[in-house]
Design an enzyme around this catalytic site. Structure first.
Site, PDB file in Angstrom:
ATOM      1  CG  ASN A  43     -41.182 -38.746 -12.788  1.00 27.37           C
ATOM      2  OD1 ASN A  43     -41.704 -39.146 -13.155  1.00 27.37           O
ATOM      3  ND2 ASN A  43     -41.398 -38.229 -11.095  1.00 27.37           N
ATOM      4  CG  ASP A  65     -38.455 -45.801  -9.778  1.00 23.24           C
ATOM      5  OD1 ASP A  65     -39.305 -45.562  -9.228  1.00 23.24           O
ATOM      6  OD2 ASP A  65     -38.366 -45.699 -10.660  1.00 23.24           O
ATOM      7  CB  VAL A  66     -42.476 -45.857  -4.949  1.00 18.63           C
ATOM      8  CG1 VAL A  66     -42.781 -47.211  -4.222  1.00 18.63           C
ATOM      9  CG2 VAL A  66     -41.371 -45.310  -3.853  1.00 18.63           C
ATOM     10  CD  GLU A  67     -40.176 -42.168 -10.599  1.00 21.85           C
ATOM     11  OE1 GLU A  67     -40.082 -41.168 -11.344  1.00 21.85           O
ATOM     12  OE2 GLU A  67     -39.516 -43.361 -10.576  1.00 21.85           O
ATOM     13  CE1 TYR A  68     -48.986 -39.464  -6.993  1.00 19.29           C
ATOM     14  CE2 TYR A  68     -47.527 -38.030  -5.767  1.00 19.29           C
ATOM     15  CZ  TYR A  68     -48.459 -39.025  -5.610  1.00 19.29           C
ATOM     16  OH  TYR A  68     -49.819 -38.831  -4.869  1.00 19.29           O
TER      17      TYR A  68
END
Length: 358
Positions: free
Chosen positions: A58, A244-247
């Protein structure tokens, strides 16, 4: 479909409207030969150009300036993954076995000799400590973190991907990049086209480096683990791998799954990497994704937390962390454009002890 439409895609009737089958046999034969030679004016099908994944964390905006082009294509279904000659043997799919993740062995003899900087090849010799460079980075949008500023921590580093282009790793290191996490893969068929170059050059410059994987919720965890393992060497000198875990609104995968499914997929992926590399993966995440899925979970895994406006203790209360990404607008010699800035949670001595125990 009529046979005449298959044999004669451009003309399936005479000018007077009669079907081709009324032509005399000789005339019909001449017409067949003529169309075969002319190709009926058809054009070759267009070929889709190879493209790289647009995924970023992000904190990294894709620049307007040209970046290295990808040499990897995206498979539409089950991709034919080819083994990289330098990446070692490709693991075969197998049923998961119980993994002993507690009490992993650590070296009993820890290096204590501090060496002076010199030849990077010497500085990365196993059993020797590399010099820690103080932070010289600038920030396009500096934040006042008050008494808990990241500047008060000793060991800073960066994370990078293809969007940083060509990097002068030696210069970047002297600016305070003592470690680097390098984008390797995402999903089950994307490889960052700069990964291999960055992986080798970062080590040659004396940085401790690790690889990270951008997780897709539209692919199975096993496929993604296999793809990462296929492309990231098992180097005993490397930092633990990162998931890497994200919206991410830029992701081609827009799927949102339940918290329970998120945790299940992450566990499968991390267990497989831990079994292969012998290191427990680090979890990178951002505030919104953490709030929805990870608060109170994975207490035995190290976390790398993004928090660019406040200290992690305010954004992730109660969560222990290993790395803090405190800026997405860093500026440094050796890199054009902005770069993510990170810091290790501990003293210089803590860093050396942690690295020695990997």
């Amino acid at each position: 479909m009529r046979l005449s439409a298959v044999l004669f895609p451009c003309f399936d009737a005479n000018p007077d409207g009669k079907p081709l089958r009324t032509f005399p046999g000789f005339a019909l034969a001449l017409l067949v030969v003529g169309f075969a030679l002319s190709g009926c004016g058809s054009r070759p099908d267009s070929v889709a150009s190879a493209r790289s994944s647009p995924e970023t964390t992000n904190s990294v905006a894709q620049p307007a300036v040209p970046v290295p082009s990808a040499d990897v294509t995206e498979a539409q279904a089950a991709p034919q993954q080819q083994e990289l000659a330098w990446a070692g043997q490709v693991p075969q799919p197998q049923a998961f076995e119980a993994v002993a993740t507690e009490g992993m062995a650590v070296p009993t003899d820890r290096p204590v000799t501090l060496m002076t900087p010199g030849d990077p090849a010497i500085e990365t010799t196993p059993g020797r400590r590399s010099q820690i460079y103080s932070r010289q980075f600038r920030d396009a949008h500096p934040i006042n973190f008050g008494s808990r500023s990241p500047r008060k921590l000793a060991v800073h580093g960066v994370d990078i991907s293809r969007w940083q282009g060509e990097i002068d790793w030696g210069k970047l290191r002297t600016q305070g990049a003592n470690f680097a996490y390098i984008k390797a893969t995402d999903g089950g068929d994307h490889l960052d086209p700069m990964f291999r170059k960055n992986w080798k050059r970062a080590k040659a410059a004396g940085l401790k480096r690790g690889a990270y994987h951008f997780f897709y919720w539209c692919r199975t965890a096993g496929e993604q683990a296999d793809w990462f393992i296929r492309n990231v060497p098992r180097d005993p000198d490397a930092l633990p791998p990162v998931i890497d875990v994200e919206y991410n609104g830029e992701s081609s995968c827009k799927r949102r799954i339940s918290r329970a499914k998120v945790l299940e997929k992450m566990q499968v992926f991390m267990d497989k990497l831990e079994r292969h590399y012998g290191q427990r993966p680090v979890i990178y995440t951002a505030p919104d994704f953490y709030r929805d899925n990870l608060d109170g979970e994975f207490k035995n895994h190290p976390f790398w937390l993004r928090s660019v406006a406040a200290h992690p203790s305010k954004v992730y209360p109660g969560r222990k962390w290993l790395f803090w990404q405190y800026s997405g607008s860093g500026l440094s010699h050796g890199v054009e454009g902005r770069i993510d800035l990170n810091v290790f949670h501990g003293s210089e001595e803590d860093w050396h002890q942690w690295v020695a125990a990997l």
